[in-house]
Write an enzyme that holds these catalytic residues in place. Structure first.
Site, PDB file in Angstrom:
ATOM      1  N   SER A 206      42.333  36.913  31.034  1.00 30.00           N
ATOM      2  CA  SER A 206      43.068  36.113  31.993  1.00 30.00           C
ATOM      3  C   SER A 206      42.421  34.798  32.107  1.00 30.00           C
ATOM      4  O   SER A 206      42.419  33.972  31.301  1.00 30.00           O
ATOM      5  CB  SER A 206      42.798  36.864  33.324  1.00 30.00           C
ATOM      6  OG  SER A 206      43.852  36.446  34.227  1.00 30.00           O
TER       7      SER A 206
ATOM      8  N   ASP B 216      51.746  44.135  32.831  1.00 27.93           N
ATOM      9  CA  ASP B 216      50.952  43.413  33.377  1.00 27.93           C
ATOM     10  C   ASP B 216      51.898  42.396  34.507  1.00 27.93           C
ATOM     11  O   ASP B 216      52.673  41.677  33.950  1.00 27.93           O
ATOM     12  CB  ASP B 216      50.441  42.419  32.311  1.00 27.93           C
ATOM     13  CG  ASP B 216      49.576  41.508  32.823  1.00 27.93           C
ATOM     14  OD1 ASP B 216      49.577  40.892  34.143  1.00 27.93           O
ATOM     15  OD2 ASP B 216      48.555  41.063  31.977  1.00 27.93           O
TER      16      ASP B 216
ATOM     17  N   HIS C  18      47.382  44.708  33.624  1.00 24.65           N
ATOM     18  CA  HIS C  18      46.098  43.522  33.763  1.00 24.65           C
ATOM     19  C   HIS C  18      44.854  43.947  33.784  1.00 24.65           C
ATOM     20  O   HIS C  18      43.967  43.347  33.817  1.00 24.65           O
ATOM     21  CB  HIS C  18      46.614  42.487  34.567  1.00 24.65           C
ATOM     22  CG  HIS C  18      46.115  41.184  34.323  1.00 24.65           C
ATOM     23  ND1 HIS C  18      46.513  40.293  33.336  1.00 24.65           N
ATOM     24  CD2 HIS C  18      45.085  40.211  35.122  1.00 24.65           C
ATOM     25  CE1 HIS C  18      45.925  39.156  33.551  1.00 24.65           C
ATOM     26  NE2 HIS C  18      45.061  39.152  34.349  1.00 24.65           N
TER      27      HIS C  18
END
Lengths: 315, 315
Positions: free
Chosen positions: B178, B261, B294
Site C-alpha cells: 500500500s 480490496d 487489502h
C-alpha cells in the site's frame, strides 16, 4: 506455489451457522478466514470466534461433504484473533484440508466486579472450565460453552459449517497454548472420545501445582482439592490409568516447549506431564527447544508440525 | 520439517549495530527476530525497527560472511511490528537465507500540531519521502532516514549486522504494501542500483492521481507538481524511458493485487503502473487475485512468492 484464487465466499457452499453473525471474511491461502459472533446461552453474553475454512471446502460437490477441523485454545490475555493473525497456521491448514476453530478465552462484558483487575484471572483468563464460585458462576462457563454449545453448533450436520463432527466417528482435534494448552489437555481427557487428536504449545501442564493454576482453580472452583484434580491434566491422565482405562491417545500427544520461556520453571511444569504420561502408558512426544520463548514466534515456528500431527491422527 | 534449534543469540556472531539498542529478541524458525531502537539524526527522534536474521547467519564461519536482505515498507497506520507479526515471512526467509528489515512508517513523538488527526497523514503515514513543508520538514524525513542512515548503518561492513550491502555489488531487495508499496517502487527508482530486486503488495501506484497521495504530496511537499512527479512510481518509470535509460529491473517487478480490496478503485490504480511499465519496457508481473482484500491475510497468502522472487533476482 502461489495459493489458488478464493473461489467462493461463505454463501456459495454453506450458510453461516444458525444463530451466528459474520463480522468479517478474508480470502486467505485459497480458503476463507471468518470472524463470527453469536449470543451464547451458556455464557449469557455475545461471544466472538474465528474460523478458517480451507479451499477443499469449495471443492465439495455436495452439501454433505465435511472437512476435519482443529480447535485452538489461546492463552492468557488472548482473543479469537491472536492465533488467527500471528501463527501462520492457515497456510498449512489450506494444504492439509483442515478447518481451524479459534474461540475467545473468556466472557467479555459481564461487568463482574474485579473481572479486569488481573491479567491472569477473569477477563481473558477463563481457563476453559465452568466456575462454581460467585461472582463467576453465572458467566464463566467456558467448558460448557465449548463442549455443549459452540462446537456442536459449528459442526451441526445441517445447520453448522461443513465441518466434521465431534466424537470417534467425527474428525475434530484440539490444541492450545499455555492456558489453552491446559484447556486442550484437560477437555480432551474430561470428554473422552470427543477429540481425535491432541497437542499443546507450552501448556500449563499441572495447574494444581503452579501460581496461575492455583489462583484460577481457587477463584473459580473454591478451595476444593477434589474439584481441582478434575481440571489438572496430570491428575486426569493418572486417574485414567488408576481406573485401568487405556490411554486416550495411543497415537501420542505432541507438546512443544521453548527453553527460553520465562514461565517455564514457575508455571508450566512439562516434566510433570512427562511423568504422568510415562506412568499411565500414554505416548507423549515432548520436544524441548533451545532459544524459543513463550510467544507466537515460537508457535509460528512449530505450528506446521502440530497440524501435520492432527492430520495424521485423523487420517 | 521442524525448524532447527536457535543456535545462537545476537552475541554469538555479531554485536548489535553501533548505536542500536536491542528491545527484544525471539527465536523464530531457527533464526532470530529482533526489535531494535536507535536515535535517528535524520528524523531527530528515536526510531524503532524489526530485523529477522535467518539461521544461515549462525553458520557463517567468519565475521565477513553476510546474507542477502529484503526491506519491507509497511502501509498507513502500521509499525515495524505489523508485517513482522502477521505475514509469516520468517519461515520462507529462514529457508532461503534472507534477512528481513522492517522499518517504522513515520516519526513518532515529534509533537507536531495535528500529527495524529488523520490516519492517512502525519503519524503512521510518512510516505517514505522528505517533507519540505512546515511543520513537517524537521522530522518527516523518511527517505533520507532509510537511504542515508538506517540501511547504511545496518549493512555497514564492520559496525552493522551480517547483512550484504546496498548497491549492485550488494544484495538488498525492497518490497512494501500500500503506502509501503509506493515507497518501495519510488525509492527503487529514485536510487537506481541501490536495490537488487523489487516487489509490492497492492501499492499506491500513482500517488499524484489518488486522494491518499494528493493529500500526502500536497501536505509534505506543497503545491509543486514538479516535486510530486519525483515521488510517483508511474512518472519515474516513464521518465527513465523518456531519457533513453533502460528499465531498472530487467528481471521484472512483481506486484500482487486483491480484487476484493476496498481501496483498489479510488487509491491504488495498478492499471496505471501497468501502462507505465508497458510504455517503458519495464517487465512487470501484475497478478490480480479474486477474493483477496487489502489486509495481511492477503499478504500472508502471497509473501512466499515475493521472497522467492527477491531470492531469484539476487542469486
Amino acid at each position: 506455489m502461489a495459493p489458488a484464487p478464493v473461489a467462493t465466499g461463505l454463501g456459495a457452499w454453506a450458510a453461516a451457522p444458525a444463530g451466528f453473525e459474520v463480522l468479517g471474511t478474508h480470502g486467505c491461502f485459497g480458503g476463507v478466514q471468518y470472524f463470527l459472533q453469536h449470543e451464547s446461552k451458556e455464557i449469557g453474553l455475545p461471544m466472538r470466534l474465528a474460523v478458517f475454512l480451507p479451499p477443499s471446502v469449495a471443492l465439495a460437490s455436495s452439501s454433505t461433504a465435511r472437512v476435519p477441523a482443529v480447535v485452538y485454545l489461546a492463552g492468557l490475555t488472548c482473543t479469537e484473533e491472536t492465533f488467527t493473525m500471528k501463527a501462520g497456521a492457515q497456510r498449512v491448514a489450506a494444504e492439509l484440508g483442515l478447518a481451524l476453530i479459534m474461540p475467545d478465552t473468556s466472557p467479555r462484558g459481564a461487568g463482574v466486579a474485579g473481572e479486569s483487575e488481573r491479567w491472569d484471572f477473569g477477563v481473558g483468563a477463563g481457563f476453559y472450565l465452568d466456575a462454581t464460585e460467585e461472582p463467576w458462576a453465572r458467566n464463566w462457563h467456558m467448558e460448557s460453552y465449548l463442549m455443549h454449545e459452540l462446537l456442536p453448533a459449528l459442526t451441526h450436520p445441517t445447520q453448522g459449517l461443513p465441518i466434521a463432527g465431534l466424537g470417534p466417528q467425527g474428525a475434530v482435534g484440539i490444541m492450545g497454548h499455555s492456558m489453552g494448552g491446559h484447556g486442550a489437555l484437560v477437555l480432551a481427557h474430561r470428554h473422552p472420545g470427543a477429540f481425535r487428536s491432541l497437542s499443546a504449545f507450552a501448556p500449563i501442564a499441572a495447574p494444581t501445582q503452579c501460581p496461575w493454576g492455583q489462583r484460577a482453580l481457587g477463584g473459580y472452583l473454591g478451595n476444593r482439592p477434589d474439584a481441582w484434580a478434575l481440571h489438572d491434566a496430570c491428575e486426569l491422565i493418572r486417574s485414567r490409568a488408576a481406573q485401568g482405562l487405556p490411554p486416550l491417545y495411543p497415537q501420542g500427544i505432541l507438546v512443544d516447549q521453548g527453553l527460553a520461556d520465562k514461565f517455564l520453571e514457575a508455571e508450566l511444569h512439562p516434566h510433570l506431564l512427562e511423568a504422568a504420561c510415562e506412568e499411565a502408558g500414554q505416548p507423549l512426544t515432548l520436544r524441548r527447544h533451545e532459544g524459543y520463548d513463550h510467544g507466537y514466534y515460537f508457535i509460528a515456528s512449530f505450528v506446521e508440525s502440530h497440524l501435520r500431527h492432527h492430520h495424521r491422527c485423523m487420517a
